[in-house]
Enzyme design. Sequence first.
Site, PDB file in Angstrom:
ATOM      1  N   LYS A   1       0.797  -1.229   0.000  1.00 27.38           N
ATOM      2  CA  LYS A   1       0.000   0.000   0.000  1.00 27.38           C
ATOM      3  C   LYS A   1       0.834   1.286   0.000  1.00 27.38           C
ATOM      4  O   LYS A   1       0.420   2.283  -0.575  1.00 27.38           O
ATOM      5  CB  LYS A   1      -0.945   0.014   1.201  1.00 27.38           C
ATOM      6  CG  LYS A   1      -2.142  -0.910   1.079  1.00 27.38           C
ATOM      7  CD  LYS A   1      -3.020  -0.769   2.310  1.00 27.38           C
ATOM      8  CE  LYS A   1      -4.294  -1.561   2.197  1.00 27.38           C
ATOM      9  NZ  LYS A   1      -5.234  -1.239   3.284  1.00 27.38           N
TER      10      LYS A   1
ATOM     11  N   ASP B   1     -10.381   3.402   1.833  1.00 24.97           N
ATOM     12  CA  ASP B   1     -10.663   2.954   3.207  1.00 24.97           C
ATOM     13  C   ASP B   1     -11.447   4.000   4.008  1.00 24.97           C
ATOM     14  O   ASP B   1     -12.258   3.647   4.867  1.00 24.97           O
ATOM     15  CB  ASP B   1      -9.365   2.615   3.947  1.00 24.97           C
ATOM     16  CG  ASP B   1      -8.846   1.229   3.584  1.00 24.97           C
ATOM     17  OD1 ASP B   1      -9.647   0.407   3.101  1.00 24.97           O
ATOM     18  OD2 ASP B   1      -7.645   0.972   3.777  1.00 24.97           O
TER      19      ASP B   1
HETATM   20  P1  NAP Z   1      -1.124  -2.071  11.442  1.00 34.71           P
HETATM   21  O1  NAP Z   1      -0.775  -0.991  10.490  1.00 34.71           O
HETATM   22  O2  NAP Z   1      -0.139  -3.161  11.688  1.00 34.71           O
HETATM   23  O3  NAP Z   1      -1.473  -1.371  12.860  1.00 34.71           O
HETATM   24  C1  NAP Z   1      -1.763  -2.162  13.991  1.00 34.71           C
HETATM   25  C2  NAP Z   1      -2.164  -1.259  15.165  1.00 34.71           C
HETATM   26  O4  NAP Z   1      -2.544  -2.121  16.260  1.00 34.71           O
HETATM   27  C3  NAP Z   1      -1.043  -0.358  15.690  1.00 34.71           C
HETATM   28  O5  NAP Z   1      -1.591   0.820  16.195  1.00 34.71           O
HETATM   29  C4  NAP Z   1      -0.456  -1.226  16.830  1.00 34.71           C
HETATM   30  O6  NAP Z   1       0.176  -0.447  17.842  1.00 34.71           O
HETATM   31  C5  NAP Z   1      -1.718  -1.835  17.395  1.00 34.71           C
HETATM   32  N1  NAP Z   1      -1.474  -3.096  18.090  1.00 34.71           N
HETATM   33  C6  NAP Z   1      -1.139  -4.292  17.536  1.00 34.71           C
HETATM   34  N2  NAP Z   1      -1.014  -5.218  18.506  1.00 34.71           N
HETATM   35  C7  NAP Z   1      -1.260  -4.596  19.687  1.00 34.71           C
HETATM   36  C8  NAP Z   1      -1.286  -5.013  21.057  1.00 34.71           C
HETATM   37  N3  NAP Z   1      -1.043  -6.279  21.397  1.00 34.71           N
HETATM   38  N4  NAP Z   1      -1.591  -4.101  22.003  1.00 34.71           N
HETATM   39  C9  NAP Z   1      -1.866  -2.822  21.672  1.00 34.71           C
HETATM   40  N5  NAP Z   1      -1.853  -2.350  20.396  1.00 34.71           N
HETATM   41  C10 NAP Z   1      -1.556  -3.238  19.422  1.00 34.71           C
HETATM   42  O7  NAP Z   1      -2.466  -2.827  11.009  1.00 34.71           O
HETATM   43  P2  NAP Z   1      -3.708  -2.233  10.171  1.00 34.71           P
HETATM   44  O8  NAP Z   1      -3.510  -2.509   8.734  1.00 34.71           O
HETATM   45  O9  NAP Z   1      -3.953  -0.841  10.598  1.00 34.71           O
HETATM   46  O10 NAP Z   1      -4.895  -3.205  10.643  1.00 34.71           O
HETATM   47  C11 NAP Z   1      -5.365  -3.153  11.968  1.00 34.71           C
HETATM   48  C12 NAP Z   1      -6.707  -3.879  12.116  1.00 34.71           C
HETATM   49  O11 NAP Z   1      -7.700  -3.267  11.304  1.00 34.71           O
HETATM   50  C13 NAP Z   1      -6.667  -5.346  11.700  1.00 34.71           C
HETATM   51  O12 NAP Z   1      -7.453  -6.077  12.613  1.00 34.71           O
HETATM   52  C14 NAP Z   1      -7.333  -5.346  10.345  1.00 34.71           C
HETATM   53  O13 NAP Z   1      -7.996  -6.569  10.060  1.00 34.71           O
HETATM   54  C15 NAP Z   1      -8.355  -4.233  10.514  1.00 34.71           C
HETATM   55  N6  NAP Z   1      -8.717  -3.624   9.213  1.00 34.71           N
HETATM   56  C16 NAP Z   1      -9.999  -3.773   8.784  1.00 34.71           C
HETATM   57  C17 NAP Z   1     -10.386  -3.212   7.585  1.00 34.71           C
HETATM   58  C18 NAP Z   1     -11.797  -3.370   7.117  1.00 34.71           C
HETATM   59  O14 NAP Z   1     -12.076  -3.082   5.952  1.00 34.71           O
HETATM   60  N7  NAP Z   1     -12.704  -3.793   7.945  1.00 34.71           N
HETATM   61  C19 NAP Z   1      -9.467  -2.488   6.813  1.00 34.71           C
HETATM   62  C20 NAP Z   1      -8.156  -2.353   7.276  1.00 34.71           C
HETATM   63  C21 NAP Z   1      -7.801  -2.940   8.494  1.00 34.71           C
HETATM   64  P3  NAP Z   1       1.721   0.014  17.704  1.00 34.71           P
HETATM   65  O15 NAP Z   1       1.732   1.255  16.859  1.00 34.71           O
HETATM   66  O16 NAP Z   1       2.142   0.263  19.093  1.00 34.71           O
HETATM   67  O17 NAP Z   1       2.460  -1.138  17.059  1.00 34.71           O
END
Ligand code: NAP
Length: 304
Positions: free
Chosen positions: A83, A119
């Site tokens: 992305k 998004d």
């Molecule tokens: P990402 O860029 O890897 O970001 C993950 C986020 O979660 C960061 O803020 C991270 O904090 C935090 N995190 C991860 N593990 C954690 C823990 N154990 N404790 C506290 N914070 C934690 O991932 P992303 O692409 O944004 O995706 C995140 C979620 O959104 C996923 O579940 C994904 O399936 C969902 N999503 C859904 C859609 C949809 O269309 N429904 C679209 C996109 C994403 P740090 O910054 O501290 O690492």
Amino acid sequence: MASSERQEGILLPSVNGKTRILGVFGFPVEHSLSPAMHNAAIAALGLNYLYIPFSVLPEDIGPAIRSVVSLGIIGVNLTIPHKERVLPFLDRIAPEALAVGAVNTVHNDNGQLVGYNTDGEGFAGPLNELGFGLRGKRAVVLGAGGAARSVVFRLARENAAVTIVNRTLERAERLAEEARIATDFVRGGARVSCLDFCDRAGLRDALAGAELLVNTTSVGMSPHDGDLPPIPPQAFHPALFVYDLIYNPRETRLMAEARAAGCRTLNGVRMLAWQGAAAFEIWTGVRPDVCVMEAAVEQQLGGR
Ligand code: NAP
């Protein structure tokens, strides 16, 4: 053929010389729900398109995205890890994608590769549909990763007051600053502040005055269904709408606890369908039925 490779309940379209190609580039791409979702929309509309998953290594994104032009592919979605990496290879980037710094949809516009990020629309569409407008709302966003960026930029554009809560506070502060700069046209400036994930008192206060809580972290996502972001007890109140972007499981523990406290809740399935519908419209000029796309996602998730 192994049973996991068998096509279950998927009608294969008839492909001919005029079939136009769409697809998704990812690595890994095997678990993507997009092919089922888009091919269902194509079938429902009776269009002569086919949507294909392409496994593209991170280092191959440049030649792969240029091949969209040489192969006459109409458009592709991009998922992890492409992305952000794709940006230098595009001819034009839509303002929202430029602000967010990530592209999830590329359109081959007569040989020009144009990047979009759908998004933000995916996030806001399902809320609007439920009569929950974002303008001027007070929102708490858990997380500061890729999904959070689209959510925070969209909220800031709607002049919502946003508190970003993240485990890594510096990442939240960077996002808050970028959102302020990107939306400095908003009258009075974007109202974005930050909290550490462990600041329970701060989080309780922020939630007390909030109308929307969005979980953009992966906390609670399968297979860690029992995990719960550190929301203090009694922080949920019936005026709080709890939107978890996770779609597997369908009801996270966060959603279950919020629902028990009288909150309205929503999972991420509808967002997935809405961002897909927005991409589909960019490529084809036709607005697909978001319910058809959502049903295809639900059918895929049913098997997981
Ligand atoms: P990402 O860029 O890897 O970001 C993950 C986020 O979660 C960061 O803020 C991270 O904090 C935090 N995190 C991860 N593990 C954690 C823990 N154990 N404790 C506290 N914070 C934690 O991932 P992303 O692409 O944004 O995706 C995140 C979620 O959104 C996923 O579940 C994904 O399936 C969902 N999503 C859904 C859609 C949809 O269309 N429904 C679209 C996109 C994403 P740090 O910054 O501290 O690492």
